[in-house]
Design an enzyme around this catalytic site. Structure first.
Site, PDB file in Angstrom:
ATOM      1  N   SER A  94       0.838  -1.192   0.000  1.00  0.00           N
ATOM      2  CA  SER A  94       0.000   0.000   0.000  1.00  0.00           C
ATOM      3  C   SER A  94       0.879   1.251   0.000  1.00  0.00           C
ATOM      4  O   SER A  94       1.703   1.422  -0.888  1.00  0.00           O
ATOM      5  CB  SER A  94      -0.957  -0.037   1.199  1.00  0.00           C
ATOM      6  N   ASP A 195      -9.923  -5.149  -4.423  1.00  0.00           N
ATOM      7  CA  ASP A 195      -9.311  -4.342  -3.367  1.00  0.00           C
ATOM      8  C   ASP A 195     -10.267  -3.192  -3.061  1.00  0.00           C
ATOM      9  O   ASP A 195     -10.555  -2.377  -3.935  1.00  0.00           O
ATOM     10  CB  ASP A 195      -7.954  -3.809  -3.845  1.00  0.00           C
ATOM     11  N   HIS A 225      -7.249  -6.047   0.258  1.00  0.00           N
ATOM     12  CA  HIS A 225      -6.136  -5.091   0.287  1.00  0.00           C
ATOM     13  C   HIS A 225      -4.938  -5.545   1.121  1.00  0.00           C
ATOM     14  O   HIS A 225      -3.798  -5.496   0.660  1.00  0.00           O
ATOM     15  CB  HIS A 225      -6.632  -3.735   0.796  1.00  0.00           C
TER      16      HIS A 225
END
Length: 253
Positions: A94, A195, A225
């Protein structure tokens, strides 16, 4: 500020040949990277995962930090690893992927390779357009953590999203997108097909924008995610270890 139990930074020193810097995500902490780090350490690699400033404590503290604080943290850790290891790879999830890309842009060939899990470089959320206006007046909004498909697994993350810090992340995205062509290092790009936090278009933008000759694209079909804690975690761990081995073999020729 007291650090949340489980959110502490960690490191494993096993090799002077290969080091891996792990970078966690926004409002998260090293807990989401620990299983990955332990796997790599079990393969004999030196591993380091710092706790980014403002993370693993309270969202209020995170609001007092900016992207430059987070970047300076991983940059310093990269420097430390480079002094101990011949080759240093940077792995991120991320926002950790965003920071990894920035390191590659700034450090060039000193970064041996990148492995990115659901990296973020933009968002198409309509509310994000109002971040510059909201940041001075709205401290926080509902948290984004916990997007995991695997039953019974939770993420240690803030239950509120610090808006000022989020606005700073948006600024980092803009810089990283503008400089994607500077990324030429070998790249392993792992991205969830579904996601709910970082739109899949992010990985598409990264793949199109970098100039990595060696780019391996791996879709994650059974995770959301926080894939390092999800069903595809074993795949991520195995493929990243293979990636390091293959990059090292090519470099030795």
């Amino acid at each position: 500020m007291p650090v949340l139990a489980g959110a502490e930074p960690f490191s494993h020193t096993d090799s002077t040949e290969v080091g891996v810097l792990l970078c966690h995500g926004f409002t998260g902490n090293p807990a989401s990277m620990r299983p990955w780090g332990e796997f790599l350490a079990g393969r004999g690699l030196t591993v380091s995962c710092p706790r980014l400033p403002g993370h693993g404590t309270t969202w209020q503290e995170c609001n007092r930090t900016r992207w430059t604080d987070w970047y300076d943290c991983v940059d310093a850790e990269f420097t430390a690893l480079s002094r101990r290891c011949e080759s240093v790879f940077v792995f991120g999830q991320s926002m950790g992927g965003t920071l990894a890309l920035r390191l590659a842009q700034r450090r060039g060939d000193a970064v041996a390779g990148l492995a990115l899990v659901n990296p973020s470089v933009l968002t198409r959320r309509l509310d994000a357009k109002f971040l510059p206006v909201l940041a001075p007046v709205l401290p926080s909004v509902k948290g984004l953590g916990g997007d995991i498909k695997k039953p019974g697994v939770t993420e240690l993350a803030y239950d509120r999203t610090p808006v000022r810090a989020a606005e700073s992340l948006r600024r980092l995205w803009k810089l990283v997108r503008a400089d994607l062509s500077l990324v030429t290092q070998p790249l392993l790009l792992l991205h969830s097909v579904v996601d709910h936090i970082v739109e899949p278009v992010n990985s598409e933008v990264v793949a199109r924008g970098v100039r990595s000759v060696e780019l391996v694209d791996v879709p994650l079909r059974d995770s959301y995610h926080v894939a390092t804690l999800d069903n595809d975690a074993p795949l991520i761990f195995e493929r990243s270890a293979e990636f390091v081995r293959e990059v090292r073999q090519v470099g030795a020729r």
